[in-house]
Design an enzyme around this catalytic site. Structure first.
Site, PDB file in Angstrom:
ATOM      1  N   ARG A   1       0.872  -1.184   0.000  1.00  0.00           N
ATOM      2  CA  ARG A   1       0.000   0.000   0.000  1.00  0.00           C
ATOM      3  C   ARG A   1       0.901   1.224   0.000  1.00  0.00           C
ATOM      4  NH1 ARG A   1      -4.192   2.868  -1.304  1.00  0.00           N
ATOM      5  NH2 ARG A   1      -5.486   3.673   0.365  1.00  0.00           N
ATOM      6  N   GLY A   2       0.944   1.918  -1.122  1.00  0.00           N
ATOM      7  CA  GLY A   2       1.872   3.025  -1.335  1.00  0.00           C
ATOM      8  C   GLY A   2       1.967   4.041  -0.220  1.00  0.00           C
ATOM      9  N   PRO A   3       0.846   4.660   0.177  1.00  0.00           N
ATOM     10  CA  PRO A   3       0.942   5.695   1.207  1.00  0.00           C
ATOM     11  C   PRO A   3       1.485   5.190   2.545  1.00  0.00           C
ATOM     12  CG  PRO A   3      -1.169   5.829   0.072  1.00  0.00           C
ATOM     13  CD  PRO A   3      -0.492   4.563  -0.398  1.00  0.00           C
ATOM     14  N   ASP A   4       1.302   3.910   2.837  1.00  0.00           N
ATOM     15  CA  ASP A   4       1.772   3.358   4.113  1.00  0.00           C
ATOM     16  C   ASP A   4       3.268   3.070   4.118  1.00  0.00           C
ATOM     17  OD1 ASP A   4      -0.850   3.368   4.972  1.00  0.00           O
ATOM     18  OD2 ASP A   4      -1.081   1.189   4.998  1.00  0.00           O
ATOM     19  N   THR A   5       3.786   2.528   3.020  1.00  0.00           N
ATOM     20  CA  THR A   5       5.137   1.963   3.084  1.00  0.00           C
ATOM     21  C   THR A   5       6.072   2.320   1.929  1.00  0.00           C
ATOM     22  OG1 THR A   5       4.384  -0.058   1.980  1.00  0.00           O
ATOM     23  CG2 THR A   5       4.323  -0.049   4.396  1.00  0.00           C
ATOM     24  N   ARG A   6       5.584   3.019   0.904  1.00  0.00           N
ATOM     25  CA  ARG A   6       6.409   3.282  -0.289  1.00  0.00           C
ATOM     26  C   ARG A   6       7.706   4.004   0.051  1.00  0.00           C
ATOM     27  NH1 ARG A   6       5.364   3.389  -5.573  1.00  0.00           N
ATOM     28  NH2 ARG A   6       3.129   3.463  -5.294  1.00  0.00           N
TER      29      ARG A   6
ATOM     30  N   GLY B   1     -11.515   3.708  -9.663  1.00  0.00           N
ATOM     31  CA  GLY B   1     -12.121   3.627 -10.988  1.00  0.00           C
ATOM     32  C   GLY B   1     -11.164   3.162 -12.068  1.00  0.00           C
TER      33      GLY B   1
ATOM     34  N   GLU C   1      -4.050  -7.812  -6.497  1.00  0.00           N
ATOM     35  CA  GLU C   1      -2.698  -8.343  -6.679  1.00  0.00           C
ATOM     36  C   GLU C   1      -2.467  -9.543  -5.761  1.00  0.00           C
ATOM     37  OE1 GLU C   1       0.161  -5.208  -6.133  1.00  0.00           O
ATOM     38  OE2 GLU C   1      -0.782  -3.960  -7.655  1.00  0.00           O
TER      39      GLU C   1
END
Length: 197
Positions: A30-35, A63, A97
């Site tokens: 999850r990008g905002p959490d761990t990127r 979407g 994914e």
């Protein structure tokens, strides 16, 4: 070996790999959490060791469809690393994914190495806490949860929400199954400031 100039791209390619697998590792997160913290450290360390890594460098917006090349990258990887974090289950794309990874595990023997950052494997396995898909797939419950956590963001989301999230029952069933099964796998649970040395 991948050169350091390639290490900044979202995917690494090298001639050392047979054509049966495009990547050694696919990282799902999850990008905002761990990127910008854990995943970037993991990525850099794997690349430094000459491992071909795929990470999605683009955020998908509500979407948008999951990119077919992303699914090909999952299918073409030898190992998948799902990085579970607090807001992981809020992302339909993370769940799509993960379901694809589980399918590849069953059909092709792909190895899955789960990492749990500030979440408990049992919450993933039993879909409790932030992995409760019943509240995640219900837009009203999800919005109430968001309003309680951050009223300003919740109100903005309410104002700009032009349609309700509706997920196909078969998709939700495959997500729950993947969370249950991957949550049973031996992985690494990291708390607090998760760093890689």
């Amino acid at each position: 070996m991948a050169s350091s100039s390639r290490a900044t791209t979202s995917s690494i390619s090298s001639n050392r790999r047979p054509s049966s697998s495009s990547y050694d590792v696919f990282i799902n997160f999850r990008g905002p959490d761990t990127r910008t913290n854990f995943v970037s450290l993991l990525y850099r360390n794997l690349v430094r060791e000459g491992i071909q890594v795929f990470i999605d460098s683009e955020e998908l917006w509500e979407g948008e469809e999951i990119c077919p090349s992303l699914l090909r990258a999952i299918r073409g990887s030898s190992i998948s690393i799902p990085v579970f974090s607090k807001n992981y289950a809020d992302s339909k794309y993370c769940l799509l994914e993960l379901a694809e990874m589980w399918e590849c595990h069953l059909s092709r023997g792909q190895t899955i190495l789960p990492i749990f950052i500030d979440v408990e494997p049992r919450d993933v396995r039993h879909q409790t806490g932030s992995f409760d898909l019943e509240s995640t797939s219900n837009p009203i419950v999800g919005l109430i949860k968001l309003l309680c956590q951050n009223p300003i963001v919740g109100l903005i989301k309410l104002l700009f929400q032009n349609r309700q999230r509706k997920y196909e029952p078969d998709d939700v069933k495959s997500w729950k199954n993947a969370l249950t099964e991957v949550g049973k796998l031996k992985g690494w649970t990291l708390k607090g400031d998760a760093t890689i040395e």
